[in-house]
Design a protein around this motif. Structure first.
Motif, PDB file in Angstrom:
ATOM      1  N   GLY A  35      -3.268   8.958   6.327  1.00 20.52           N
ATOM      2  CA  GLY A  35      -4.188   7.750   7.015  1.00 20.52           C
ATOM      3  C   GLY A  35      -5.138   7.963   5.419  1.00 20.52           C
ATOM      4  O   GLY A  35      -6.167   6.713   5.893  1.00 20.52           O
ATOM      5  N   VAL A  36      -4.919   8.070   3.813  1.00 21.75           N
ATOM      6  CA  VAL A  36      -5.391   8.016   2.576  1.00 21.75           C
ATOM      7  C   VAL A  36      -4.665   6.555   2.247  1.00 21.75           C
ATOM      8  O   VAL A  36      -3.131   7.270   2.000  1.00 21.75           O
ATOM      9  N   ALA A  37      -4.799   5.709   1.713  1.00 22.05           N
ATOM     10  CA  ALA A  37      -4.452   4.960   0.575  1.00 22.05           C
ATOM     11  C   ALA A  37      -4.798   4.877  -0.528  1.00 22.05           C
ATOM     12  O   ALA A  37      -5.557   5.281  -0.465  1.00 22.05           O
ATOM     13  N   ILE A  38      -3.755   5.798  -1.260  1.00 23.07           N
ATOM     14  CA  ILE A  38      -3.784   6.169  -3.019  1.00 23.07           C
ATOM     15  C   ILE A  38      -3.912   4.740  -3.606  1.00 23.07           C
ATOM     16  O   ILE A  38      -4.608   4.972  -4.397  1.00 23.07           O
ATOM     17  N   ASN A  69       3.956   7.059   2.731  1.00 25.98           N
ATOM     18  CA  ASN A  69       4.336   6.353   3.391  1.00 25.98           C
ATOM     19  C   ASN A  69       4.318   4.749   2.876  1.00 25.98           C
ATOM     20  O   ASN A  69       2.754   4.488   1.790  1.00 25.98           O
ATOM     21  N   LYS A  72      -2.552   0.380  -3.290  1.00 26.73           N
ATOM     22  CA  LYS A  72      -2.886  -1.079  -2.936  1.00 26.73           C
ATOM     23  C   LYS A  72      -2.494  -1.862  -3.886  1.00 26.73           C
ATOM     24  O   LYS A  72      -3.204  -2.218  -5.184  1.00 26.73           O
ATOM     25  N   ALA A  92       1.292  -1.431   0.022  1.00 30.33           N
ATOM     26  CA  ALA A  92      -0.109   0.161   0.415  1.00 30.33           C
ATOM     27  C   ALA A  92       0.872   1.460  -0.364  1.00 30.33           C
ATOM     28  O   ALA A  92       1.732   1.745   0.237  1.00 30.33           O
ATOM     29  N   LYS A 111       0.135   5.758   1.537  1.00 26.01           N
ATOM     30  CA  LYS A 111      -0.968   6.130   2.538  1.00 26.01           C
ATOM     31  C   LYS A 111       0.003   7.194   2.659  1.00 26.01           C
ATOM     32  O   LYS A 111       0.808   7.475   2.634  1.00 26.01           O
ATOM     33  N   THR A 112      -0.440   8.778   2.576  1.00 25.47           N
ATOM     34  CA  THR A 112      -0.873   9.598   3.280  1.00 25.47           C
ATOM     35  C   THR A 112      -1.588  10.355   4.256  1.00 25.47           C
ATOM     36  O   THR A 112      -2.927  10.421   3.900  1.00 25.47           O
TER      37      THR A 112
END
Length: 393
Positions: free
Chosen positions: A268-271, A324, A273, A263, A265-266
Motif C-alpha cells: 500500500g506504499v508508493a515507492i 505492483n 510515482k 506508480a 507500490k508495495t
C-alpha cells in the motif's frame, strides 16, 4: 564447455501473396550447469553502466519470423542468426537496450579470450561482404569493445537483411564476455543511439519490407533450466503467449524503449510515482536510482551488503509482499518468487533481491525479471510498448 542442443523454430508467413509458410528448425547450443554468482551480477551491471551512464565513442516479401530463444538460467536470452554467403552462424543476445549489431572478427586479438571462445566472422569467406572499415568502440565499465564496421547480408534464419552494416569486434572488455553463451549482441533499440551512425537491423528489416508489421515481441520463459527459453517474434504478436489484453503506453523518448510508469507500490506504499522506465531484454535485473533502491528493499525487508546488492533471509520468502507496477492504468504484479533470485558465493546459496541500482541513474530499467512475467511488444510503427501477463511461465 558442456553444451546441450535445443531447437530454434523460424516461421515465415506471407499473408499478402498467400505463399506457403515455411518452418525451419535449426539447432542451438546452451551452456549447462550454470549457477548465478556475485561475479555474474557485477559483469551485468558493468554492461548496464556502459549503456545508460557512459557515452560511447565512435572514431520483398513481407513475413513474420519467430526466433525461439534459449534461457541462459534467467540471466540472458539468446538465439541464432547468420551473416554472409555462405552463412556464418552466431549465437546472439537480442538486446532492446542497445542499437548495434556486433560479432567477433576473425581478425580479433589472439590474446582476447572472449573472442577466441566464440565463432568469428570471416569477411573473406563471404561473397556478399562489402568493406567499410570505420573504427568504432563501445565503452564498458570494465573496458571497451572495439572493432570496425563491415557490411554483409544478415539473416534470422530465412529472413535476409541486405546490406546490413555491423561491427566486427577485434577487442572485447575484460572477462565480461569470456564465458557468455552468445558471441555478440543484436541491438533492437533506436537508431539515435547507434554507434557509428549505423542503421540498426530492425530498421532495415522494416524499410526493406521484410516484416508484416513494424513490431517485435518477446516471450521469455521463466524456468531457470528450460531448454526452450521462449520466443522473439519479428513482425508480429502471438496471443497464445499472454492472457487478457495488451496494455500499450507511448514511447516517451525514442532512444531506448522508454515510457512512463504511473506508480510502483508495495504493501500500500508508493515507492515512486510518474517515473521514466526502459524495457531492456539485455539485463536480468530491475535497476533504479539509488534512493528508490533503498526505499524498495527496505519495504521488502532486504538488507544491502554495501556493494549495491540486497539480500533477504531465504527462510522468510513466504512472508514477503507483492510489488505492483501501475502502467497505462493497469496493475502489473511481481510476486516474491519473481523478484528474489538465488545466487551462489563462498560455497553457500543466498536469496538476492533483483532490485538494484546504478549510481547516477535517473530512470528505471525493467529487465527480464519483469519482461519474463509480462509478454512485451515493441511497436516501432506506433512508437509504443505493450505488456500483458504471460499465459505460462
Amino acid at each position: 564447455m558442456n553444451k546441450l542442443s535445443i531447437v530454434v523454430t523460424v516461421l515465415l508467413a506471407c499473408l499478402v501473396s498467400h505463399s506457403w509458410a515455411k518452418i525451419a528448425r535449426v539447432p542451438l547450443r546452451a551452456q549447462a550447469n550454470f549457477t548465478k554468482t556475485h561475479d555474474n551480477i557485477k559483469a551485468e551491471k558493468s554492461i548496464l553502466a556502459s549503456k545508460y551512464l557512459v557515452e560511447a565513442s565512435t572514431s520483398t516479401t513481407a513475413t513474420v519470423g519467430k526466433e525461439v530463444l534459449h534461457n541462459y538460467y534467467n540471466m540472458e536470452y539468446y538465439g541464432l542468426m547468420s551473416i554472409g554467403n555462405p552463412r556464418q552462424y552466431f549465437n546472439i543476445l537480442f538486446d532492446t537496450g542497445s542499437s548495434n549489431l556486433w560479432v567477433p572478427s576473425v581478425n580479433c586479438l589472439s590474446t582476447n579470450l572472449a573472442c577466441q571462445n566464440h565463432n568469428k566472422y570471416n569477411s573473406s569467406a563471404s561473397s556478399t561482404y562489402v568493406a567499410n572499415g570505420q573504427n568504432v568502440s563501445i565503452q564498458y565499465g570494465t573496458g571497451s569493445m572495439a572493432g570496425y564496421l563491415s557490411t554483409d547480408t544478415v539473416r534470422v534464419d530465412n529472413i535476409p537483411i541486405e546490406s546490413q552494416t555491423f561491427l566486427e569486434a577485434v577487442s572485447e572488455p575484460g572477462t565480461t564476455f569470456v564465458d557468455a553463451p552468445f558471441a555478440g549482441i543484436w541491438g533492437l533499440a533506436f537508431e539515435s543511439i547507434s554507434q557509428g551512425g549505423v542503421t540498426p537491423p530492425l530498421d532495415n528489416m522494416i524499410s526493406q519490407g521484410l516484416l508484416d508489421e513494424p513490431v517485435i515481441s518477446f516471450y521469455l520463459k521463466r524456468n531457470g533450466k528450460a531448454v526452450q527459453g521462449g520466443e522473439l517474434i519479428f513482425g508480429g504478436i502471438d496471443s497464445t503467449f499472454y492472457t487478457g489484453s495488451l496494455t500499450y503506453v507511448p514511447v516517451s523518448v525514442a532512444d531506448y524503449w522508454q515510457f512512463e510508469v504511473t506508480a510502483l507500490k508495495t504493501q500500500g506504499v508508493a515507492i515512486a510515482k510518474n517515473f521514466q522506465a526502459i524495457a531492456d531484454t539485455g539485463t536480468s535485473l530491475i535497476v533504479m536510482p539509488q534512493a528508490d533502491y533503498k526505499a524498495m528493499n527496505t519495504l521488502i525487508g532486504a538488507t544491502d551488503n554495501g556493494n549495491g546488492e540486497a539480500f533477504v533471509d531465504c527462510d522468510k520468502l513466504s512472508s514477503l509482499k507483492n510489488v505492483n507496477f501501475i502502467i497505462g492504468g493497469t496493475i502489473f504484479t511481481l510476486k516474491p518468487s519473481d523478484y528474489i533470485s538465488e545466487i551462489s558465493g563462498n560455497g553457500e546459496t543466498y536469496c538476492m533481491s533483483i532490485f538494484s541500482y546504478l549510481e547516477g541513474l535517473s530512470l528505471w530499467i525493467l529487465g527480464d525479471a519483469f519482461i519474463g512475467k509480462f509478454y512485451t511488444v515493441f511497436d516501432k510503427g506506433n512508437l509504443q510498448v505493450g505488456f500483458a501477463p504471460v499465459a505460462t511461465s
